[in-house]
Scaffold this active site. Structure first.
Site, PDB file in Angstrom:
ATOM      1  N   SER A  48      56.202  81.711 -14.777  1.00  0.00           N
ATOM      2  CA  SER A  48      57.538  81.943 -15.329  1.00  0.00           C
ATOM      3  C   SER A  48      57.824  81.127 -16.585  1.00  0.00           C
ATOM      4  O   SER A  48      58.947  81.128 -17.077  1.00  0.00           O
ATOM      5  CB  SER A  48      58.571  81.589 -14.252  1.00  0.00           C
ATOM      6  OG  SER A  48      58.248  80.324 -13.696  1.00  0.00           O
ATOM      7  N   THR A 156      62.659  78.664 -14.079  1.00  0.00           N
ATOM      8  CA  THR A 156      62.628  78.017 -15.393  1.00  0.00           C
ATOM      9  C   THR A 156      62.365  76.528 -15.235  1.00  0.00           C
ATOM     10  O   THR A 156      62.815  75.935 -14.256  1.00  0.00           O
ATOM     11  CB  THR A 156      64.020  78.161 -16.051  1.00  0.00           C
ATOM     12  OG1 THR A 156      64.295  79.527 -16.208  1.00  0.00           O
ATOM     13  CG2 THR A 156      64.093  77.448 -17.385  1.00  0.00           C
ATOM     14  N   THR A 174      61.146  78.842 -20.781  1.00  0.00           N
ATOM     15  CA  THR A 174      60.994  79.957 -19.838  1.00  0.00           C
ATOM     16  C   THR A 174      60.385  81.170 -20.518  1.00  0.00           C
ATOM     17  O   THR A 174      60.494  81.333 -21.736  1.00  0.00           O
ATOM     18  CB  THR A 174      62.382  80.346 -19.265  1.00  0.00           C
ATOM     19  OG1 THR A 174      62.209  81.311 -18.238  1.00  0.00           O
ATOM     20  CG2 THR A 174      63.301  80.923 -20.326  1.00  0.00           C
ATOM     21  N   ARG A 184      65.262  90.674 -24.337  1.00  0.00           N
ATOM     22  CA  ARG A 184      66.232  90.088 -23.386  1.00  0.00           C
ATOM     23  C   ARG A 184      66.196  88.556 -23.476  1.00  0.00           C
ATOM     24  O   ARG A 184      65.149  87.933 -23.558  1.00  0.00           O
ATOM     25  CB  ARG A 184      65.875  90.552 -21.980  1.00  0.00           C
ATOM     26  CG  ARG A 184      66.744  89.965 -20.865  1.00  0.00           C
ATOM     27  CD  ARG A 184      66.129  88.729 -20.263  1.00  0.00           C
ATOM     28  NE  ARG A 184      66.877  88.229 -19.117  1.00  0.00           N
ATOM     29  CZ  ARG A 184      66.688  87.037 -18.573  1.00  0.00           C
ATOM     30  NH1 ARG A 184      65.769  86.229 -19.052  1.00  0.00           N
ATOM     31  NH2 ARG A 184      67.392  86.650 -17.534  1.00  0.00           N
ATOM     32  N   THR A 207      68.126  76.680 -13.492  1.00  0.00           N
ATOM     33  CA  THR A 207      67.060  77.648 -13.242  1.00  0.00           C
ATOM     34  C   THR A 207      67.666  78.740 -12.366  1.00  0.00           C
ATOM     35  O   THR A 207      68.614  78.491 -11.624  1.00  0.00           O
ATOM     36  CB  THR A 207      65.848  76.994 -12.547  1.00  0.00           C
ATOM     37  OG1 THR A 207      64.891  78.014 -12.207  1.00  0.00           O
ATOM     38  CG2 THR A 207      66.234  76.264 -11.269  1.00  0.00           C
ATOM     39  N   GLY A 208      67.135  79.947 -12.477  1.00  0.00           N
ATOM     40  CA  GLY A 208      67.671  81.040 -11.677  1.00  0.00           C
ATOM     41  C   GLY A 208      67.952  82.250 -12.541  1.00  0.00           C
ATOM     42  O   GLY A 208      67.379  82.381 -13.629  1.00  0.00           O
ATOM     43  N   GLY A 210      69.403  84.188 -15.158  1.00  0.00           N
ATOM     44  CA  GLY A 210      70.107  83.841 -16.387  1.00  0.00           C
ATOM     45  C   GLY A 210      71.356  84.656 -16.604  1.00  0.00           C
ATOM     46  O   GLY A 210      72.376  84.147 -17.096  1.00  0.00           O
TER      47      GLY A 210
HETATM   48  N1  GLY Z   1      66.752  81.300 -16.067  1.00  0.00           N
HETATM   49  C1  GLY Z   1      65.824  81.931 -16.890  1.00  0.00           C
HETATM   50  C2  GLY Z   1      66.159  83.290 -17.285  1.00  0.00           C
HETATM   51  O1  GLY Z   1      66.947  83.964 -16.640  1.00  0.00           O
HETATM   52  O2  GLY Z   1      65.613  83.729 -18.273  1.00  0.00           O
END
Ligand code: GLY
Length: 298
Positions: A48, A156, A174, A184, A207-208, A210
Protein backbone atom coordinates in the site's frame (compact mmCIF):
# COMPACT_ATOMS: atom_id res chain seq x y z
CA UNK A 1 14.45 17.35 26.44
CA UNK A 2 12.16 14.43 25.57
CA UNK A 3 11.76 13.03 22.07
CA UNK A 4 9.48 10.54 20.36
CA UNK A 5 8.56 9.04 17.03
CA UNK A 6 5.37 7.17 16.14
CA UNK A 7 4.10 5.67 12.88
CA UNK A 8 1.07 3.74 11.69
CA UNK A 9 1.25 -0.05 11.33
CA UNK A 10 3.67 -2.74 12.35
CA UNK A 11 5.47 -2.46 9.01
CA UNK A 12 6.96 0.83 10.29
CA UNK A 13 8.94 -0.86 13.06
CA UNK A 14 12.25 -1.14 11.14
CA UNK A 15 12.02 2.51 10.13
CA UNK A 16 11.01 3.57 13.65
CA UNK A 17 13.98 1.68 15.10
CA UNK A 18 16.42 3.45 12.76
CA UNK A 19 14.76 6.85 13.20
CA UNK A 20 14.66 6.48 17.01
CA UNK A 21 18.43 6.18 16.97
CA UNK A 22 18.69 9.24 14.74
CA UNK A 23 16.40 11.44 16.77
CA UNK A 24 17.62 10.07 20.12
CA UNK A 25 21.14 11.16 19.17
CA UNK A 26 20.04 14.70 18.33
CA UNK A 27 18.86 14.31 14.73
CA UNK A 28 15.94 16.35 13.43
CA UNK A 29 12.28 15.37 13.35
CA UNK A 30 12.11 16.25 9.68
CA UNK A 31 14.91 13.78 8.87
CA UNK A 32 13.33 11.18 11.13
CA UNK A 33 9.85 11.22 9.59
CA UNK A 34 11.34 11.16 6.09
CA UNK A 35 13.52 8.21 7.09
CA UNK A 36 10.57 6.14 8.35
CA UNK A 37 8.53 6.86 5.20
CA UNK A 38 11.48 5.87 2.98
CA UNK A 39 11.93 2.56 4.82
CA UNK A 40 8.32 1.67 4.10
CA UNK A 41 8.37 3.01 0.52
CA UNK A 42 11.36 0.75 -0.22
CA UNK A 43 9.82 -2.36 1.35
CA UNK A 44 8.32 -4.53 -1.43
CA UNK A 45 6.27 -6.52 1.08
CA UNK A 46 4.13 -3.43 1.83
CA UNK A 47 1.38 -3.44 -0.80
CA UNK A 48 0.00 0.00 0.00
CA UNK A 49 3.07 2.25 -0.11
CA UNK A 50 5.84 2.87 -2.66
CA UNK A 51 7.66 0.16 -4.58
CA UNK A 52 5.62 -2.98 -5.26
CA UNK A 53 2.26 -1.46 -4.29
CA UNK A 54 -1.08 -2.53 -5.76
CA UNK A 55 -1.60 -0.49 -8.95
CA UNK A 56 -4.58 1.63 -9.93
CA UNK A 57 -7.28 0.42 -12.29
CA UNK A 58 -5.03 1.13 -15.29
CA UNK A 59 -2.19 -0.97 -13.89
CA UNK A 60 -0.09 2.02 -12.86
CA UNK A 61 1.28 2.82 -9.41
CA UNK A 62 0.48 6.43 -8.55
CA UNK A 63 1.97 7.67 -5.30
CA UNK A 64 1.03 10.46 -2.87
CA UNK A 65 3.17 11.78 -0.03
CA UNK A 66 3.52 14.77 2.26
CA UNK A 67 5.80 16.20 4.89
CA UNK A 68 5.18 19.03 7.37
CA UNK A 69 7.42 20.97 9.71
CA UNK A 70 5.78 21.99 12.96
CA UNK A 71 7.76 25.14 13.83
CA UNK A 72 6.80 27.09 10.70
CA UNK A 73 3.83 25.02 9.43
CA UNK A 74 5.78 24.53 6.18
CA UNK A 75 4.30 21.85 3.95
CA UNK A 76 5.48 19.86 0.96
CA UNK A 77 3.17 17.41 -0.79
CA UNK A 78 3.09 15.51 -4.06
CA UNK A 79 0.15 13.69 -5.58
CA UNK A 80 -0.29 11.15 -8.41
CA UNK A 81 3.45 10.72 -8.93
CA UNK A 82 4.49 7.87 -11.22
CA UNK A 83 7.95 6.33 -11.58
CA UNK A 84 9.62 7.60 -8.42
CA UNK A 85 10.28 5.34 -5.49
CA UNK A 86 10.46 7.85 -2.64
CA UNK A 87 7.73 10.46 -3.05
CA UNK A 88 8.24 11.64 0.55
CA UNK A 89 11.68 12.93 -0.44
CA UNK A 90 10.22 14.77 -3.45
CA UNK A 91 7.66 16.27 -1.05
CA UNK A 92 10.51 17.42 1.18
CA UNK A 93 12.16 19.16 -1.77
CA UNK A 94 8.81 20.91 -2.45
CA UNK A 95 8.80 22.04 1.19
CA UNK A 96 12.40 23.23 1.22
CA UNK A 97 13.09 24.41 -2.32
CA UNK A 98 9.85 25.95 -3.60
CA UNK A 99 7.39 28.63 -2.55
CA UNK A 100 4.56 26.11 -3.09
CA UNK A 101 2.96 23.46 -0.90
CA UNK A 102 1.70 20.92 -3.44
CA UNK A 103 2.83 19.62 -6.82
CA UNK A 104 0.69 17.17 -8.76
CA UNK A 105 1.24 14.57 -11.47
CA UNK A 106 3.41 15.63 -14.39
CA UNK A 107 4.50 18.83 -12.61
CA UNK A 108 5.70 16.84 -9.60
CA UNK A 109 7.50 14.34 -11.84
CA UNK A 110 9.26 17.08 -13.84
CA UNK A 111 10.26 18.73 -10.57
CA UNK A 112 11.64 15.42 -9.25
CA UNK A 113 13.68 14.95 -12.43
CA UNK A 114 15.09 18.48 -12.14
CA UNK A 115 16.04 17.75 -8.52
CA UNK A 116 17.99 14.67 -9.60
CA UNK A 117 15.61 11.92 -8.45
CA UNK A 118 16.09 8.76 -10.46
CA UNK A 119 13.15 7.42 -12.42
CA UNK A 120 12.45 3.81 -11.61
CA UNK A 121 10.04 0.91 -12.18
CA UNK A 122 7.58 0.62 -9.28
CA UNK A 123 5.77 -2.50 -10.43
CA UNK A 124 7.18 -5.87 -9.46
CA UNK A 125 5.93 -9.41 -10.17
CA UNK A 126 3.87 -9.42 -7.00
CA UNK A 127 2.08 -6.14 -7.78
CA UNK A 128 1.35 -7.22 -11.35
CA UNK A 129 -0.08 -10.52 -10.11
CA UNK A 130 -2.26 -8.69 -7.56
CA UNK A 131 -3.49 -6.33 -10.25
CA UNK A 132 -4.44 -9.16 -12.60
CA UNK A 133 -6.22 -10.91 -9.75
CA UNK A 134 -8.17 -7.81 -8.72
CA UNK A 135 -8.95 -6.91 -12.29
CA UNK A 136 -10.43 -10.33 -12.89
CA UNK A 137 -12.48 -9.97 -9.69
CA UNK A 138 -13.81 -6.56 -10.63
CA UNK A 139 -14.34 -7.26 -14.31
CA UNK A 140 -15.46 -4.69 -16.83
CA UNK A 141 -17.29 -2.51 -14.30
CA UNK A 142 -14.10 -1.31 -12.62
CA UNK A 143 -12.19 -1.05 -15.86
CA UNK A 144 -14.71 1.48 -17.09
CA UNK A 145 -14.72 3.34 -13.78
CA UNK A 146 -18.42 2.56 -13.35
CA UNK A 147 -19.99 1.88 -10.00
CA UNK A 148 -16.62 2.20 -8.33
CA UNK A 149 -16.75 1.01 -4.74
CA UNK A 150 -14.27 2.52 -2.30
CA UNK A 151 -12.58 -0.28 -0.33
CA UNK A 152 -13.07 -0.48 3.44
CA UNK A 153 -9.46 0.22 4.45
CA UNK A 154 -6.03 1.28 3.42
CA UNK A 155 -2.63 0.96 5.13
CA UNK A 156 -0.85 4.28 4.72
CA UNK A 157 2.34 5.05 6.56
CA UNK A 158 1.83 8.20 8.65
CA UNK A 159 4.50 9.44 11.04
CA UNK A 160 4.87 12.10 13.75
CA UNK A 161 8.11 12.99 15.53
CA UNK A 162 9.41 15.28 18.27
CA UNK A 163 13.17 15.91 18.38
CA UNK A 164 15.43 16.93 21.25
CA UNK A 165 15.25 20.59 20.19
CA UNK A 166 11.47 20.52 20.59
CA UNK A 167 10.81 20.63 16.85
CA UNK A 168 8.04 18.44 15.48
CA UNK A 169 7.36 17.03 12.02
CA UNK A 170 4.90 14.75 10.31
CA UNK A 171 4.91 12.77 7.05
CA UNK A 172 2.74 10.39 5.07
CA UNK A 173 3.27 8.17 2.06
CA UNK A 174 0.81 5.96 0.18
CA UNK A 175 -0.08 4.37 -3.12
CA UNK A 176 -3.74 5.03 -2.29
CA UNK A 177 -6.40 2.38 -2.55
CA UNK A 178 -5.57 -0.50 -4.87
CA UNK A 179 -7.57 -0.37 -8.14
CA UNK A 180 -8.38 3.32 -7.56
CA UNK A 181 -9.28 5.37 -10.60
CA UNK A 182 -6.32 7.10 -12.22
CA UNK A 183 -5.83 10.55 -10.68
CA UNK A 184 -7.61 9.67 -7.44
CA UNK A 185 -6.14 11.33 -4.34
CA UNK A 186 -6.92 10.29 -0.76
CA UNK A 187 -6.34 11.98 2.58
CA UNK A 188 -2.62 11.28 2.90
CA UNK A 189 -1.18 14.28 1.01
CA UNK A 190 -3.96 16.63 2.21
CA UNK A 191 -2.96 18.81 5.14
CA UNK A 192 -5.34 18.52 8.08
CA UNK A 193 -6.86 15.31 6.74
CA UNK A 194 -3.97 12.82 6.51
CA UNK A 195 -1.49 14.74 8.66
CA UNK A 196 -0.96 17.89 10.70
CA UNK A 197 1.68 19.13 13.12
CA UNK A 198 2.33 22.22 15.21
CA UNK A 199 5.41 22.19 17.45
CA UNK A 200 3.56 24.27 20.06
CA UNK A 201 1.15 21.39 20.54
CA UNK A 202 1.69 18.08 18.74
CA UNK A 203 0.99 16.21 15.54
CA UNK A 204 -1.25 13.57 14.02
CA UNK A 205 -1.17 11.23 11.02
CA UNK A 206 -3.90 9.01 9.62
CA UNK A 207 -4.42 5.74 7.81
CA UNK A 208 -7.60 4.25 6.40
CA UNK A 209 -10.19 5.23 3.85
CA UNK A 210 -9.06 8.60 2.55
CA UNK A 211 -12.50 9.52 1.20
CA UNK A 212 -13.87 9.31 4.75
CA UNK A 213 -10.92 10.83 6.64
CA UNK A 214 -10.92 13.95 4.45
CA UNK A 215 -14.63 14.55 5.11
CA UNK A 216 -13.80 15.41 8.75
CA UNK A 217 -10.20 16.78 8.60
CA UNK A 218 -9.45 14.24 11.30
CA UNK A 219 -5.78 15.08 11.91
CA UNK A 220 -6.32 18.82 12.26
CA UNK A 221 -9.11 18.09 14.69
CA UNK A 222 -6.88 15.78 16.76
CA UNK A 223 -4.15 18.45 17.01
CA UNK A 224 -6.71 21.06 18.09
CA UNK A 225 -7.89 18.67 20.80
CA UNK A 226 -4.30 18.42 22.06
CA UNK A 227 -4.18 22.23 21.99
CA UNK A 228 -7.17 22.21 24.33
CA UNK A 229 -5.25 19.97 26.74
CA UNK A 230 -6.18 16.42 25.74
CA UNK A 231 -3.36 13.86 25.80
CA UNK A 232 -2.32 12.30 22.46
CA UNK A 233 -4.20 9.08 23.28
CA UNK A 234 -7.35 10.97 24.28
CA UNK A 235 -7.15 13.28 21.24
CA UNK A 236 -6.71 10.32 18.88
CA UNK A 237 -9.66 8.52 20.41
CA UNK A 238 -11.96 11.56 20.37
CA UNK A 239 -11.01 12.46 16.79
CA UNK A 240 -11.68 8.92 15.55
CA UNK A 241 -14.94 8.74 17.52
CA UNK A 242 -16.20 12.07 16.13
CA UNK A 243 -15.23 11.13 12.57
CA UNK A 244 -16.86 7.71 12.88
CA UNK A 245 -20.05 9.06 14.47
CA UNK A 246 -20.46 11.98 12.07
CA UNK A 247 -20.04 9.77 9.00
CA UNK A 248 -22.47 7.17 10.31
CA UNK A 249 -25.03 9.90 11.03
CA UNK A 250 -24.65 11.66 7.71
CA UNK A 251 -23.87 8.79 5.35
CA UNK A 252 -24.96 5.62 7.11
CA UNK A 253 -21.53 4.02 6.74
CA UNK A 254 -17.90 4.61 7.51
CA UNK A 255 -14.69 2.92 6.39
CA UNK A 256 -11.71 1.91 8.49
CA UNK A 257 -9.97 4.87 10.11
CA UNK A 258 -6.99 5.07 12.45
CA UNK A 259 -4.70 7.84 13.63
CA UNK A 260 -1.52 8.23 15.62
CA UNK A 261 -0.75 11.34 17.70
CA UNK A 262 2.24 12.69 19.60
CA UNK A 263 2.59 15.82 21.70
CA UNK A 264 5.49 18.20 22.22
CA UNK A 265 6.56 16.47 25.43
CA UNK A 266 7.16 13.04 23.90
CA UNK A 267 3.83 11.40 24.82
CA UNK A 268 2.07 9.43 22.11
CA UNK A 269 -1.01 7.32 21.40
CA UNK A 270 -3.31 6.00 18.70
CA UNK A 271 -6.93 5.10 18.04
CA UNK A 272 -8.96 3.24 15.42
CA UNK A 273 -12.53 2.21 14.58
CA UNK A 274 -11.70 -1.34 13.46
CA UNK A 275 -9.90 -4.47 14.62
CA UNK A 276 -6.25 -5.08 13.77
CA UNK A 277 -4.70 -1.63 13.90
CA UNK A 278 -1.17 -1.45 15.30
CA UNK A 279 1.41 1.30 15.44
CA UNK A 280 5.15 1.38 16.08
CA UNK A 281 6.69 3.98 18.39
CA UNK A 282 9.72 4.91 20.45
CA UNK A 283 10.59 7.74 22.81
CA UNK A 284 13.17 8.93 25.34
CA UNK A 285 11.67 6.45 27.81
CA UNK A 286 10.21 3.70 25.55
CA UNK A 287 12.34 1.47 23.29
CA UNK A 288 10.98 0.84 19.76
CA UNK A 289 8.06 -1.58 19.77
CA UNK A 290 4.66 -2.29 18.26
CA UNK A 291 1.42 -1.36 20.07
CA UNK A 292 -1.91 -3.05 19.36
CA UNK A 293 -4.87 -0.65 19.54
CA UNK A 294 -8.32 -1.53 20.89
CA UNK A 295 -11.02 -0.08 18.59
CA UNK A 296 -13.30 2.67 19.89
CA UNK A 297 -16.86 1.74 20.81
CA UNK A 298 -18.73 2.51 17.58
N1 GLY B 1 -5.37 6.74 3.40
C1 GLY B 1 -4.83 6.58 2.13
C2 GLY B 1 -5.75 6.78 1.02
O1 GLY B 1 -6.95 6.68 1.17
O2 GLY B 1 -5.26 7.03 -0.06
Amino acid sequence: MGWCIIATWKFSLAGITAAAKLVGEGGSSLDAVEMVARYVEDDPSVESVGYGAIPNVDGEIELDAAIMEGDTLSIGAVMCVKGYRNPVSIARRVLEDTPHNILVGRGAEDFAARKGFEKTMLLNCQSIEKWLEKKAEAGERLKKGLDYKVPMGHDTVGIVSLDTLGKMASATSTSGTGMKLGGRVGDSPLVGSGFYVDSYVGGAAATGVGEDIMRCCTCFYAVELMREGYSPGEAAELAVKKTHKRLLEKRGRVGNIAIVCADNKGNFGGACNHQGFEYAAASHNCPPRVYMVTPIDG
